[in-house]
Design a protein around this motif. Structure first.
Motif, PDB file in Angstrom:
ATOM      1  N   VAL A  92       0.837  -0.868  -0.034  1.00 13.75           N
ATOM      2  CA  VAL A  92      -0.004  -0.579  -0.145  1.00 13.75           C
ATOM      3  C   VAL A  92       0.976   1.062   0.234  1.00 13.75           C
ATOM      4  CG1 VAL A  92      -1.940   0.893   1.165  1.00 13.75           C
ATOM      5  CG2 VAL A  92      -1.716  -1.282   1.487  1.00 13.75           C
ATOM      6  N   VAL A 116       2.536   1.785  -3.705  1.00 14.43           N
ATOM      7  CA  VAL A 116       1.287   2.741  -4.288  1.00 14.43           C
ATOM      8  C   VAL A 116       0.947   3.535  -4.110  1.00 14.43           C
ATOM      9  CG1 VAL A 116      -0.736   2.653  -4.744  1.00 14.43           C
ATOM     10  CG2 VAL A 116      -0.201   0.414  -4.524  1.00 14.43           C
ATOM     11  N   GLU A 145       1.584   6.593  -5.788  1.00 15.67           N
ATOM     12  CA  GLU A 145       0.653   8.094  -6.987  1.00 15.67           C
ATOM     13  C   GLU A 145       0.924   9.877  -6.225  1.00 15.67           C
ATOM     14  OE1 GLU A 145      -2.374   6.340  -4.750  1.00 15.67           O
ATOM     15  OE2 GLU A 145      -3.198   5.253  -6.456  1.00 15.67           O
ATOM     16  N   LEU A 186       0.417   0.831 -12.072  1.00 19.23           N
ATOM     17  CA  LEU A 186      -0.319   0.729 -10.638  1.00 19.23           C
ATOM     18  C   LEU A 186      -1.039  -0.195 -11.319  1.00 19.23           C
ATOM     19  CD1 LEU A 186       0.647   3.866  -9.333  1.00 19.23           C
ATOM     20  CD2 LEU A 186       1.134   2.290  -8.786  1.00 19.23           C
ATOM     21  N   ALA A 187      -2.221   1.055 -11.968  1.00 21.14           N
ATOM     22  CA  ALA A 187      -3.536   0.047 -12.907  1.00 21.14           C
ATOM     23  C   ALA A 187      -3.162  -1.383 -12.965  1.00 21.14           C
ATOM     24  CB  ALA A 187      -4.484   0.320 -14.200  1.00 21.14           C
ATOM     25  N   GLN A 230      -0.989  -3.054 -10.925  1.00 18.82           N
ATOM     26  CA  GLN A 230      -1.016  -3.785  -9.687  1.00 18.82           C
ATOM     27  C   GLN A 230      -1.751  -3.742  -8.772  1.00 18.82           C
ATOM     28  OE1 GLN A 230       2.490  -4.967  -7.351  1.00 18.82           O
ATOM     29  NE2 GLN A 230       2.982  -5.670  -9.705  1.00 18.82           N
ATOM     30  N   GLN A 231      -2.744  -3.195  -9.489  1.00 14.41           N
ATOM     31  CA  GLN A 231      -4.074  -3.095  -8.255  1.00 14.41           C
ATOM     32  C   GLN A 231      -4.607  -3.761  -9.287  1.00 14.41           C
ATOM     33  OE1 GLN A 231      -4.754   0.643  -9.193  1.00 14.41           O
ATOM     34  NE2 GLN A 231      -4.360   2.156  -6.873  1.00 14.41           N
ATOM     35  N   LYS A 232      -4.644  -4.715  -9.695  1.00 13.83           N
ATOM     36  CA  LYS A 232      -5.682  -5.323 -10.084  1.00 13.83           C
ATOM     37  C   LYS A 232      -5.451  -7.479  -9.563  1.00 13.83           C
ATOM     38  CE  LYS A 232      -7.308  -3.334 -14.191  1.00 13.83           C
ATOM     39  NZ  LYS A 232      -7.195  -2.140 -14.437  1.00 13.83           N
ATOM     40  N   VAL A 277      -3.417  -7.449  -6.710  1.00 16.01           N
ATOM     41  CA  VAL A 277      -3.632  -7.400  -5.373  1.00 16.01           C
ATOM     42  C   VAL A 277      -5.005  -7.257  -5.552  1.00 16.01           C
ATOM     43  CG1 VAL A 277      -3.919  -5.669  -3.175  1.00 16.01           C
ATOM     44  CG2 VAL A 277      -1.741  -5.543  -4.826  1.00 16.01           C
ATOM     45  N   LEU A 278      -6.213  -6.713  -5.985  1.00 16.41           N
ATOM     46  CA  LEU A 278      -7.319  -7.489  -5.729  1.00 16.41           C
ATOM     47  C   LEU A 278      -8.099  -8.700  -6.112  1.00 16.41           C
ATOM     48  CD1 LEU A 278     -10.525  -6.763  -5.425  1.00 16.41           C
ATOM     49  CD2 LEU A 278     -10.619  -5.353  -8.160  1.00 16.41           C
ATOM     50  N   ASN A 328     -11.850  -2.044  -7.280  1.00 14.22           N
ATOM     51  CA  ASN A 328     -11.772  -1.804  -5.770  1.00 14.22           C
ATOM     52  C   ASN A 328     -12.432  -2.888  -4.896  1.00 14.22           C
ATOM     53  OD1 ASN A 328     -13.186  -0.237  -4.720  1.00 14.22           O
ATOM     54  ND2 ASN A 328     -12.679   0.971  -6.084  1.00 14.22           N
TER      55      ASN A 328
END
Lengths: 80, 274
Positions: A38, A41, A45, B53-54, B56-58, B60-61, B223
């Motif tokens: 976190v 990230v 950002e 980033l997008a 990586q967020q997926k 993690v999700l 998310n």
């Protein structure tokens, strides 16, 4: 503008590599399977925001330079 | 080692045992070289960071929502999947959400070039403005709810043919509902009528029931909160239609009484008998 030419003003500006370039390089060297934390990230950002702002600032400067009036030199360049 | 053997070979990476195939390493190298060729372009670097980033967020999700599937997955992090802008691993997340949470991939997402940073969901309710509605294929209670919104003879014809009832058998319908209709707290007898009117009015608060094809599509973020909210809302939407079954049965038993109560609730916000 202290008698400086546009190029001299540009050269005198404090310069740094856009932080997004450095971060993009770091991220590209990582394995995608190593998931970002976190904090990572959040940091990314912030860097993205700074990087995008820096691009905007440069773009504003570029537009301002394009609008500036041509100024004659105080001397005749060699060859003319 | 021969080229074939090299191509087939895989090794353990330093990230906890994830197997990285030669093909994946080659794809990552190609991606990295492409990146290096334009790496001193700050705008391109910003795009790269945003994309990574997008992605990586997926991941993690995926890991949070489907830990078992994540652990057992062999899908590549680098090879493009059916949705070409995303890796096979991200595509696997899309499929899992579609399969285990709510169906959405068939809807406006059939283009393999789709940008999936945000997604739309297929409305489950009827579009009253432009959809061709066949009353015979609807639940009778839903048709009763349409009496307040269509205001034409066609709806009454349906009740006339089915139950021999006409508009003249009931009080005139008010132009707009009584404010009590929208109250959250309802008596046990009025609640089914409130739920029906909310459903037909597309005012349930449930995106699956309130969105229509005609309005500007609402887009949702990838998310955990959104996926969980949409999963629960999808189940609730199914229940909302299933709950009409009881009302259907009551209409079949005594259509005049139920329609009278429904019209009374719409006109004066309570049931006449109460």
């Amino acid at each position: 503008m202290n008698g400086k030419s546009p190029l001299e003003i540009l050269i005198d500006e404090k310069e740094q590599i856009n932080p997004a370039i450095i971060l993009a390089d770091e991220l590209m060297r990582r394995a995608a399977a190593e998931l970002l934390s976190v904090e990572d990230v959040a940091k990314a950002e912030r860097v993205l925001e700074i990087g995008a702002r820096e691009i905007e600032v440069i773009d504003v400067h570029r537009k301002a330079f394009l609008k500036s009036q041509p100024t004659p030199l105080s001397y005749v360049p060699y060859g003319f | 080692m021969s080229t074939d053997a090299t191509m087939r070979s895989s090794r353990l990476s330093g990230n906890g045992g994830t197997i990285v195939s030669f093909s994946d390493r080659l794809l990552k190298s190609l991606e990295y070289l492409g990146f290096k060729a334009r790496c001193h372009n700050a705008a391109a670097a910003c795009d790269t960071v945003a994309r990574l980033l997008a992605e990586q967020q997926k991941y993690v999700l995926y890991k949070e929502l489907f830990p078992k599937e994540w652990k057992g997955s062999k899908a590549s992090f680098y090879r493009a999947g059916s949705y070409k802008r995303y890796s096979e691993r991200v595509n696997e997340l899309f499929e899992l959400v579609n399969e285990k949470c709510f169906p959405f991939l068939e809807y406006w997402h059939d283009d393999p070039e789709t940008d999936f940073e945000r997604f739309a969901i297929p409305p489950l309710n009827f579009d009253l403005c432009c959809e061709e509605i066949d009353f015979d294929n609807l639940r009778v209670s839903y048709v009763a709810g349409l009496l307040f919104y269509f205001r034409d003879e066609e709806v009454w014809d349906f009740f006339s043919q089915k139950y021999d009832l006409s508009a003249q058998d009931f009080p005139k319908l008010s132009r707009s509902p009584h404010p009590n209709v929208w109250l959250e707290k309802q008596q046990a007898r009025t609640k089914p009528y409130r739920d029906l009117i909310r459903l037909v009015d597309h005012s349930t608060g449930n995106p699956w029931l309130d969105l229509t094809h005609c309005e500007y599509q609402e887009l949702f973020e990838w998310n955990k909160e959104t996926i969980e909210m949409l999963t629960t809302a999808h189940q609730d939407a199914g229940k909302a239609f299933a709950n009409l079954e009881k009302l259907d049965e009551r209409i079949d038993e005594n259509p005049r009484r139920v329609l009278s109560e429904l019209i009374s609730f719409w006109n004066i916000g309570r049931l006449l008998s109460s």
